[in-house]
Motif scaffolding. Structure first.
Motif, PDB file in Angstrom:
ATOM      1  N   ASP A   1      -1.524  14.780  -9.532  1.00  0.00           N
ATOM      2  CA  ASP A   1      -0.320  15.100  -8.741  1.00  0.00           C
ATOM      3  C   ASP A   1       0.030  16.586  -8.709  1.00  0.00           C
TER       4      ASP A   1
ATOM      5  N   ALA B   1       3.003  18.170  -6.399  1.00  0.00           N
ATOM      6  CA  ALA B   1       4.159  18.794  -7.052  1.00  0.00           C
ATOM      7  C   ALA B   1       4.358  20.228  -6.575  1.00  0.00           C
TER       8      ALA B   1
ATOM      9  N   ARG C   1       5.821  20.420  -3.096  1.00  0.00           N
ATOM     10  CA  ARG C   1       7.253  20.078  -3.065  1.00  0.00           C
ATOM     11  C   ARG C   1       8.092  21.237  -3.585  1.00  0.00           C
TER      12      ARG C   1
ATOM     13  N   ILE D   1      12.652  19.363 -12.151  1.00  0.00           N
ATOM     14  CA  ILE D   1      11.298  19.466 -12.695  1.00  0.00           C
ATOM     15  C   ILE D   1      11.408  19.404 -14.210  1.00  0.00           C
TER      16      ILE D   1
ATOM     17  N   ILE E   1      10.070  15.742 -10.462  1.00  0.00           N
ATOM     18  CA  ILE E   1       8.678  16.030 -10.795  1.00  0.00           C
ATOM     19  C   ILE E   1       8.577  16.046 -12.315  1.00  0.00           C
TER      20      ILE E   1
ATOM     21  N   THR F   1       6.506  16.883 -15.562  1.00  0.00           N
ATOM     22  CA  THR F   1       5.349  17.554 -16.162  1.00  0.00           C
ATOM     23  C   THR F   1       5.435  17.328 -17.667  1.00  0.00           C
TER      24      THR F   1
ATOM     25  N   TYR G   1       8.616  11.532  -8.110  1.00  0.00           N
ATOM     26  CA  TYR G   1       7.954  12.083  -6.933  1.00  0.00           C
ATOM     27  C   TYR G   1       6.520  12.499  -7.271  1.00  0.00           C
ATOM     28  N   ALA G   2       6.354  13.096  -8.454  1.00  0.00           N
ATOM     29  CA  ALA G   2       5.019  13.508  -8.901  1.00  0.00           C
ATOM     30  C   ALA G   2       4.969  13.449 -10.421  1.00  0.00           C
TER      31      ALA G   2
END
Length: 582
Positions: free
Chosen positions: A63, A67, A70, A142, A165, A167, A180-181
């Motif tokens: 992803d 990401a 976006r 994020i 997102i 991470t 979303y990711a």
């Protein structure tokens, strides 16, 4: 009294001399490389001379491109963005990496930085914090260094006109959050691994995301000078997160740390520069050791005793007097942490000795106190493990009827697995084989302790409680000089899975009596065949201060250097010692 560990030492590798000669290296370095599994010239060259060009394409990560696109869309349209980090060094540096890159690409954009309070909110995403960000009209959140298990938390804002997102680098749960990711180095596509290196930390993942965002922003792999220089300037932050999070210092991590350390004194970040100066490292070559034991603890301290947002401010917006003030504040908080940690550790040791838990028939140590600070329990537990070499669980008994704490383990005892088998005791728990966190009703503490003690007795043998120390080579004292240290530095940075070499010195003679430093540490001189060397031993004053002049010793040590009064000289850091057998 001297209680030595069980030592093993690697035999001289039969191919060490010819292998080292092929590489134009000293035989000792050849011996070390061979014993660490590097047995071909190309493999050694890649290890000793990592290149930025060896780094993997960030777009290979799950992803990642989705990401990055976006984020670029949000930057271009001036959407309100929030970076949601964690309160440890990895989370703070990861947050700072993304903040700096976003501000480089869109200097006028105000990016919200959010880090939860360790004690009031706990680790990871929480629904209340996410809702507050949504209420502030944040359209893109994020996460860094957290979120991969936050299924319910992500679901709570999925219909809130805000994209998330994630991470992260931690272990995933069976169910993934519907974000979303999901940017994670070990996630798979259709059951197949997509990214070649799965051991990045949160800051490493953030740095890779910053790189991909820059590429998507520029619509090119070739980046303008300003952006390329920013990526290089962000490597020291990625290196700090990598070392502090104790991920393997191999592969990409080795490259990130090697180049990050090379640039750490050259960044434009005034807060980082102020921290380096306040830590007494301004004119020194900074190694992984200084991150792990000097810079990292200062950044961590405010998250343990206060709020990590101060550490994040230092690494992002702080300049001038504010940077100086924050760096001094982190120094003071770290000193306070050290004092409280020492007091807590001493109290725990007193409980252990009073209860007889030091005896081999007790295989696990479990203690609690109303007086202990929850933010320091993990460090104190580590110190207890170092001294007694038993799995240790320390808990704070809270006023609300719960006890919360941290646990640390030893080899041969899967701590997380042990807790999982007794999950009915806990309100929540988590972690891995060597470290964990847990919360339970205080009323269940005694039952929990009795159950875990019986479990440990069943699963740990008495010999498991004897600490083991593997030594890489037996050497003579004449070998332990600055030239040898310089040769060994080719293998640096040292850390997990590339440990600093440990050496055995037999039959060295103590010259004079050890000198106690700051009540806990020792400094002394040893000699062998006309060669002398200064030694330091951390936290060993109680055990070894009594040794008389002329005692013949075997030492287990690393080869370091001292910078006392600006003069560089050889120094041995003694890990263990024993009386030499005639």
């Amino acid at each position: 009294m001297i209680h030595s560990k069980h030592w093993t030492v690697s035999a001289v590798h039969p191919q060490a001399v010819p292998f080292a000669k092929t590489l134009s290296l000293p035989p000792l370095v050849g011996h070390l490389l061979l014993h660490r599994g590097f047995d071909s010239v190309p493999e050694v060259q890649t290890f000793l001379h990592p290149k930025m060009s060896d780094l993997h394409d960030p777009a290979q990560m799950h992803d990642m491109t989705r990401a990055a696109n976006r984020i670029v869309h949000a930057l271009q349209n001036h959407e309100r963005i929030a970076i949601y980090g964690d309160y440890d060094v990895d989370g703070v540096t990861a947050s700072a990496i993304l903040w700096h890159m976003f501000r480089t690409l869109q200097p006028t954009l105000k990016v919200i930085r959010y880090i939860p309070h360790r004690l009031e909110e706990g680790y990871g995403l929480n629904k209340e914090a996410l809702q507050k960000l949504v209420n502030r009209e944040v359209r893109l959140i994020i996460t860094v260094d957290c979120g991969i298990t936050a299924v319910d938390e992500v679901a709570s804002v999925v219909d809130a006109n805000c994209d998330l997102i994630i991470t992260d680098h931690h272990e995933r749960a069976p169910t993934l959050p519907q974000a979303y990711a999901l940017v994670h180095p070990r996630l798979t596509e259709s059951g197949k691994k997509t990214y070649p290196f799965g051991e990045l930390c949160g800051a490493g993942v953030a740095w890779k995301l910053a790189w991909e965002v820059a590429r998507q922003w520029c619509k090119s792999d070739k980046l303008p000078t300003e952006i390329r220089e920013m990526l290089l300037n962000l490597l020291p932050l990625a290196a700090m997160g990598t070392v502090a999070d104790i991920v393997p210092l191999l592969g990409e991590n080795r490259t990130i740390v090697r180049y990050g350390l090379a640039h750490i004194n050259k960044t434009p970040f005034e807060g980082l520069n102020a921290l380096i100066e306040a830590s007494g490292l301004l004119k020194r070559a900074i190694e992984a050791t200084q991150i792990g034991f000097v810079l990292g603890p200062r950044l961590n301290a405010c998250g343990r005793l206060g709020h990590a947002k101060e550490a994040l401010e230092l690494l992002t917006t702080a300049t001038g007097e504010r940077a100086f003030a924050l760096s001094q504040h982190l120094n003071e908080v770290n000193q306070s942490r050290q004092i409280r940690q020492g007091e807590m550790t001493q109290q725990a040791e007193d409980q252990i000795l009073q209860a007889g838990y030091q005896n081999p028939d007790t295989r696990i140590i479990i203690l609690q106190s109303r007086e202990w600070h929850a933010g320091i329990l993990g460090i104190a537990a580590s110190r207890i493990v170092e001294r007694f070499h038993k799995p240790t669980i320390l808990l704070q008994q809270r006023e609300d009827g719960f006890s919360t704490g941290s646990a640390r383990s030893i080899e041969n005892f899967d701590l997380h697995g042990a807790l999982a088998q007794h999950a009915h005791f806990f309100e929540r728990f988590g972690g891995h084989a060597m470290a964990a966190g847990l919360t339970l009703h205080s009323a269940r503490f005694e039952s929990f302790r009795e159950t875990m003690m019986a479990f440990a007795t069943e699963h740990l043998a008495e010999e498991d409680l004897v600490p083991r120390l593997h030594l890489d080579a037996e050497v003579q004292l004449t070998t332990m000089n600055l030239a040898t240290r310089a040769a060994l530095q080719a293998m640096a940075p040292f850390g997990r899975m590339n440990e600093e070499p440990r050496f055995l010195l037999r039959k060295v003679i103590l010259k004079g009596s050890p000198r106690v430093i700051k009540e806990r540490h020792l400094s002394f001189v040893v000699r062998q065949n006309g060669t002398e060397a200064r030694c330091v031993a951390w936290n060993k004053a109680d055990a070894w201060a009594h040794l008389p002049d002329g005692t013949v010793l075997d030492l287990a040590c690393t080869l370091d250097e001292s910078h006392f009064q600006g003069q560089k000289s050889t120094q041995l850091t003694v890990l263990d010692l024993r009386l030499s057998i005639p």
